[in-house]
Design an enzyme around this catalytic site. Sequence first.
Site, short mmCIF file in Angstrom:
data_model
loop_
_atom_site.label_atom_id
_atom_site.label_comp_id
_atom_site.label_asym_id
_atom_site.label_seq_id
_atom_site.Cartn_x
_atom_site.Cartn_y
_atom_site.Cartn_z
N HIS A 144 16.83 44.41 60.55
CA HIS A 144 15.90 45.23 59.77
C HIS A 144 14.61 44.41 59.58
O HIS A 144 14.40 43.83 58.52
CB HIS A 144 16.52 45.60 58.44
CG HIS A 144 15.74 46.62 57.67
ND1 HIS A 144 16.31 47.56 56.86
CD2 HIS A 144 14.41 46.85 57.59
CE1 HIS A 144 15.38 48.31 56.31
NE2 HIS A 144 14.22 47.90 56.74
N GLU A 174 16.51 48.77 62.38
CA GLU A 174 16.22 49.61 61.23
C GLU A 174 14.84 49.27 60.67
O GLU A 174 14.41 48.11 60.72
CB GLU A 174 17.24 49.37 60.10
CG GLU A 174 18.67 49.62 60.51
CD GLU A 174 19.60 49.74 59.34
OE1 GLU A 174 19.29 49.19 58.27
OE2 GLU A 174 20.63 50.41 59.49
N THR A 226 15.30 45.46 48.48
CA THR A 226 16.09 45.93 49.61
C THR A 226 15.91 47.44 49.70
O THR A 226 15.25 48.04 48.85
CB THR A 226 17.58 45.57 49.45
OG1 THR A 226 18.27 45.97 50.64
CG2 THR A 226 18.21 46.27 48.25
N HIS A 250 24.87 50.18 53.52
CA HIS A 250 24.26 49.59 52.31
C HIS A 250 25.30 49.35 51.22
O HIS A 250 25.93 50.27 50.71
CB HIS A 250 23.11 50.43 51.75
CG HIS A 250 22.19 49.56 50.94
ND1 HIS A 250 21.07 48.92 51.46
CD2 HIS A 250 22.28 49.18 49.65
CE1 HIS A 250 20.50 48.22 50.50
NE2 HIS A 250 21.20 48.35 49.39
C1 LIG Z 1 18.79 50.27 55.37
C2 LIG Z 1 19.72 49.30 54.79
O1 LIG Z 1 20.45 49.60 53.88
C3 LIG Z 1 19.74 47.91 55.28
O2 LIG Z 1 18.86 47.69 56.30
C4 LIG Z 1 19.44 46.99 54.16
O3 LIG Z 1 18.30 47.45 53.53
C5 LIG Z 1 19.29 45.59 54.61
O4 LIG Z 1 18.01 45.13 54.26
P1 LIG Z 1 17.92 43.68 53.53
O5 LIG Z 1 18.83 42.76 54.31
O6 LIG Z 1 16.47 43.32 53.62
O7 LIG Z 1 18.44 43.92 52.15
N1 LIG Z 2 22.12 49.98 57.17
C1 LIG Z 2 22.80 49.09 56.26
C2 LIG Z 2 22.71 47.71 56.77
O1 LIG Z 2 22.29 47.48 57.87
C3 LIG Z 2 23.21 46.59 55.94
O2 LIG Z 2 23.15 46.86 54.57
P1 LIG Z 2 23.87 45.76 53.62
O3 LIG Z 2 25.30 45.66 54.07
O4 LIG Z 2 23.14 44.47 53.84
O5 LIG Z 2 23.74 46.31 52.23
#
Ligand SMILES: CC(=O)[C@@H](O)[C@H](O)COP(=O)(O)O
Ligand SMILES: NCC(=O)COP(=O)(O)O
EC number: 2.6.99.2
Length: 241
Positions: free
Chosen positions: A45, A72, A103, A193
């Site tokens: 991401h 993402e 986040t 998430h």
């Molecule tokens: C969309 C989603 O839920 C993940 O991509 C999450 O936001 C991770 O991002 P961070 O690792 O920056 O928290």
């Molecule tokens: N799309 C969710 C992701 O990639 C990871 O979310 P998290 O497990 O770090 O909350």
Amino acid sequence: MSQTKLSVNINKFATLRNARGANNPNLIQVAQDCERFGAQGITIHPRPDERHIRYEDAYELAKIVTTEFNIEGNPQKGRFLEIVKEIKPTQVTLVPDSDGVLTSNAGWDTIKHQDYLKEIITDLKNLGIRVSIFIDPIDQFIEAAATTGADRIEFYTESYANNFKENPKKAIQKYVQCAEFAHKLGLGINAGHDLDLDNLNYLAKHLPYLQEVSIGHALVCDALYLGLENTIGLYKRALKV
Ligand SMILES: CC(=O)[C@@H](O)[C@H](O)COP(=O)(O)O
Ligand SMILES: NCC(=O)COP(=O)(O)O
């Protein structure tokens, strides 16, 4: 139905790497090891501030990821759209993140952003990219997601995770209802998430048509204590239903 796939989000390995300004942990090695240990996808991401994943990481990872590569991000911010159009990963997951968020903290309003999403999704699909949109379990947003042309939705599961311990059945209820509705509309279903070893098996057991979970934060935290190979095995086991 085939088992839900595990896509490991490696953002937090990049957080650790950036903390010392060198290349340890090496993100390429991490992604290759995650796949060797059983991950069926790698998720990143890249955020506009590059707090963890850098745009350059996306290009380097694209050269070595052999499972599914899921990128993402918010198409309206930074170089996100530029890089995904160049890289053409397996999947792009569109996330409506505002600047400066700690986040991801919301799904798309697919009604308000219908025309914009339609345009972006059409462009990405014309490049052969599978497109998923990050969404809350809200009927009217699910319905509008189908008209954007998205291949899949990704349920934003923070609410499920927050309410799971107190009442699992109630926590998942709206997601199940929306999953049934989304399936009828022809949408594939991902989730992500705040998923972890406590709440994942129940989700996999009770959420119909779930094709992929992307998990990062909790998995990396678990790996600090249990080791990465063992942890990926435990998350894969939680998905066996
Ligand atoms: C969309 C989603 O839920 C993940 O991509 C999450 O936001 C991770 O991002 P961070 O690792 O920056 O928290
Ligand atoms: N799309 C969710 C992701 O990639 C990871 O979310 P998290 O497990 O770090 O909350």
